[in-house]
Design an enzyme around this catalytic site. Sequence first.
Site, short mmCIF file in Angstrom:
data_model
loop_
_atom_site.label_atom_id
_atom_site.label_comp_id
_atom_site.label_asym_id
_atom_site.label_seq_id
_atom_site.Cartn_x
_atom_site.Cartn_y
_atom_site.Cartn_z
N ASP A 172 41.47 46.00 45.11
CA ASP A 172 42.41 45.67 44.04
C ASP A 172 43.50 46.73 43.96
O ASP A 172 43.33 47.78 43.35
CB ASP A 172 41.66 45.57 42.70
CG ASP A 172 42.59 45.17 41.56
OD1 ASP A 172 43.74 44.77 41.83
OD2 ASP A 172 42.14 45.25 40.39
N ASP A 176 35.68 46.75 43.66
CA ASP A 176 36.02 45.61 42.79
C ASP A 176 35.34 44.31 43.21
O ASP A 176 35.61 43.25 42.64
CB ASP A 176 37.55 45.45 42.74
CG ASP A 176 38.04 44.98 41.38
OD1 ASP A 176 37.30 45.10 40.40
OD2 ASP A 176 39.19 44.49 41.32
N ASP A 221 47.73 42.28 38.12
CA ASP A 221 46.58 43.18 38.14
C ASP A 221 45.42 42.64 37.29
O ASP A 221 44.32 43.16 37.34
CB ASP A 221 47.01 44.58 37.65
CG ASP A 221 45.99 45.65 38.01
OD1 ASP A 221 45.09 45.38 38.84
OD2 ASP A 221 46.10 46.77 37.46
N GLU A 262 43.63 40.13 37.84
CA GLU A 262 43.34 39.11 38.85
C GLU A 262 41.89 38.64 38.82
O GLU A 262 41.60 37.52 39.22
CB GLU A 262 43.68 39.67 40.25
CG GLU A 262 42.59 40.55 40.90
CD GLU A 262 42.25 41.82 40.14
OE1 GLU A 262 43.08 42.28 39.35
OE2 GLU A 262 41.13 42.34 40.33
N ARG A 284 39.93 37.75 36.41
CA ARG A 284 39.72 36.57 35.56
C ARG A 284 40.22 35.29 36.23
O ARG A 284 39.74 34.21 35.95
CB ARG A 284 40.37 36.82 34.19
CG ARG A 284 41.85 37.05 34.24
CD ARG A 284 42.39 37.70 32.96
NE ARG A 284 42.07 39.13 32.86
CZ ARG A 284 42.39 39.90 31.83
NH1 ARG A 284 43.02 39.39 30.78
NH2 ARG A 284 42.07 41.19 31.82
N LYS A 341 48.90 49.51 41.19
CA LYS A 341 48.21 50.58 40.46
C LYS A 341 48.72 51.94 40.94
O LYS A 341 49.15 52.07 42.08
CB LYS A 341 46.69 50.50 40.73
CG LYS A 341 45.98 49.34 40.06
CD LYS A 341 44.50 49.37 40.38
CE LYS A 341 43.76 48.20 39.76
NZ LYS A 341 43.72 48.23 38.29
N LYS A 365 32.67 38.50 40.55
CA LYS A 365 34.05 38.85 40.96
C LYS A 365 34.02 39.54 42.31
O LYS A 365 33.36 40.56 42.49
CB LYS A 365 34.68 39.76 39.91
CG LYS A 365 36.04 40.35 40.33
CD LYS A 365 36.68 41.20 39.23
CE LYS A 365 37.93 41.91 39.74
NZ LYS A 365 38.58 42.76 38.71
N1 BES Z 1 39.51 45.90 38.69
C1 BES Z 1 40.25 46.21 37.52
C2 BES Z 1 39.37 46.76 36.39
C3 BES Z 1 38.70 48.09 36.63
C4 BES Z 1 39.26 49.25 36.15
C5 BES Z 1 37.49 48.14 37.28
C6 BES Z 1 38.61 50.46 36.33
C7 BES Z 1 36.83 49.35 37.47
C8 BES Z 1 37.38 50.50 37.00
C9 BES Z 1 40.95 44.96 36.98
O1 BES Z 1 41.32 44.02 37.93
C10 BES Z 1 42.20 45.39 36.30
O2 BES Z 1 43.08 45.87 36.96
N2 BES Z 1 42.25 45.17 35.00
C11 BES Z 1 43.39 45.53 34.21
C12 BES Z 1 43.68 44.38 33.27
C13 BES Z 1 44.97 44.52 32.51
C14 BES Z 1 46.14 44.38 33.47
C15 BES Z 1 45.03 43.46 31.45
C16 BES Z 1 43.03 46.78 33.42
O3 BES Z 1 41.90 46.89 32.96
O4 BES Z 1 43.89 47.66 33.32
ZN ZN Z 2 40.22 44.00 39.69
MN MN Z 3 43.28 44.42 38.74
#
Ligand code: BES
Ligand code: ZN
Ligand code: MN
Length: 496
Positions: free
Chosen positions: A267, A285, A344, A346, A348, A274, A262
């Site tokens: 992000d 990220d 968010d 993204e 995947r 966020k 990834k």
């Molecule tokens: N990059 C984030 C995940 C993340 C969170 C990485 C904390 C490192 C530390 C990812 O893109 C994300 O935002 N995931 C969301 C998914 C949700 C919207 C289903 C999450 O985990 O809140």
């Molecule tokens: Zn992310």
């Molecule tokens: Mn995200």
Amino acid sequence: MSTLKISDGVVKDEVLVLGLTSTNSKGGIAIEAGDMAIDTKTILSQLVDMGATGKADEITKLPGSHVRLLVFTGLGKKSATYTHETLRRAAGSASRALAGNSAATFSLPAKSLAEVAAVAEGAALGAYSFTEFRGSTKDDHKAPLKTITVHSKLASSAEAKASVVRAAVIAKYTYLVRDLINTPPSHLTPDSFTKKLAAVVKSAGGAKSGLKIQIWDEKQLKAQGFGGIIGVGQGSANPPRLLHISYTPKGKAAKRYAFVGKGITFDTGGLALKPALGMEAMKSDMSGAAAVSAAVIAIAELKLNVAIESWAPLAENMPSDTATRPSDIITIFGGKTVEVLNPDAEGRLVLADGLMKAQSSKNKLDGIIDVATLTGAQVVALGTRTSAVMTNNQEFSDDFLAVAAQCGEQFWPMPLPEELRASLDSPVADLANIGDRMGGMLVAGLFLKDFVNPELPWLHLDIAGPAYNEAKPHGYTPVGGTGIALRSLVTLAEQA
Ligand code: BES
Ligand code: ZN
Ligand code: MN
């Protein structure tokens, strides 16, 4: 990057690093000097006076007589043998504490070749600093050790020399991963990520070393149907890229693996913006992309007998008038459609493109591994130092977990429960990009599973917590980018 050496001769450096252990619960301590003969009597009583206990991550410095400085690094409880990871961490703690010195000799209780290699690796991994963006405070910062010498009676063997070379390669590419993660998004865009890696491929010998690099720009991505990468990247002024680095060994490859990482250079969450508090950590990220891209070059430099194809889908997830809206539908490479309910989620989306493209190559793969800072749920479940492994193939996962344990990277198996898959159904597209909030790490894994041929052994590594250390440094791990996953990927290739 510091120079690594191995020697069994007299200590020439001004600094000598030795081990310290605790022998009982009443504060008893003992020195572990490895293959070095040391008169410990007076030193021990000085260490007791200093309050040294020998616990892990404890560093005690004493003025020496033959050397300028004696540095004692904690090994924990006294034992006949120490785990490789104990040695790695103790060596790393010491080399971190020695910033500002130029050279040190490490003599820790390492009898076997593998133990000596662990000391070399830990010492090198601890000697890291990131000062590229310091201006007026650059000089206030102590430089890491320039020369590290591992003291061992095995020094003259060819195997010992090879393992020191290996440790140096591991450290060099771990530094690369850390540097990429620590570089702010103002200076690391999808495009500049590909350019930096192209330069590294070149300096590693390029085609001469069996390395090939291919880069897709936003026009090519659009024309060729990479709807995930385009959909995530379209809100940003820094257009997305796809980076492919392949390594083909000289002889017949024992195995062929694809790695997919990834690569979100920042992000923000996109239109699902966020909160400001903590958003800065999202410069990390792209840790998965950095790990897979560095791993394939490290594998080439070690001339391992495996073929590797690394894929890094790179995009910046920004909110803007051109950003993907919640409810937009995108088409992943290969034709599956996804309703983007949450921009968010993204990672995947870009990984789906990457996984599909990786499997479309004409060469038959023995396995595919994706590496991603994918979910906050990973951090909730396993904390900041343990990464998750999800799979469609138990044996591949078991093999990987054994390799990871051996190189001191903490991974833990997580399930992909079939009943959670229905939560990803969409009323209008083939699937939605979010499902049940509970078990969010597993739901993300199940989303990716839809883009993997069930016959192909696949691992999904969620490194969201361990990729980036926002707490204190420890062992050989600095603050900021850690480089997690690189050692496991390289060691897996070594053992193929
Ligand atoms: N990059 C984030 C995940 C993340 C969170 C990485 C904390 C490192 C530390 C990812 O893109 C994300 O935002 N995931 C969301 C998914 C949700 C919207 C289903 C999450 O985990 O809140
Ligand atoms: Zn992310
Ligand atoms: Mn995200």
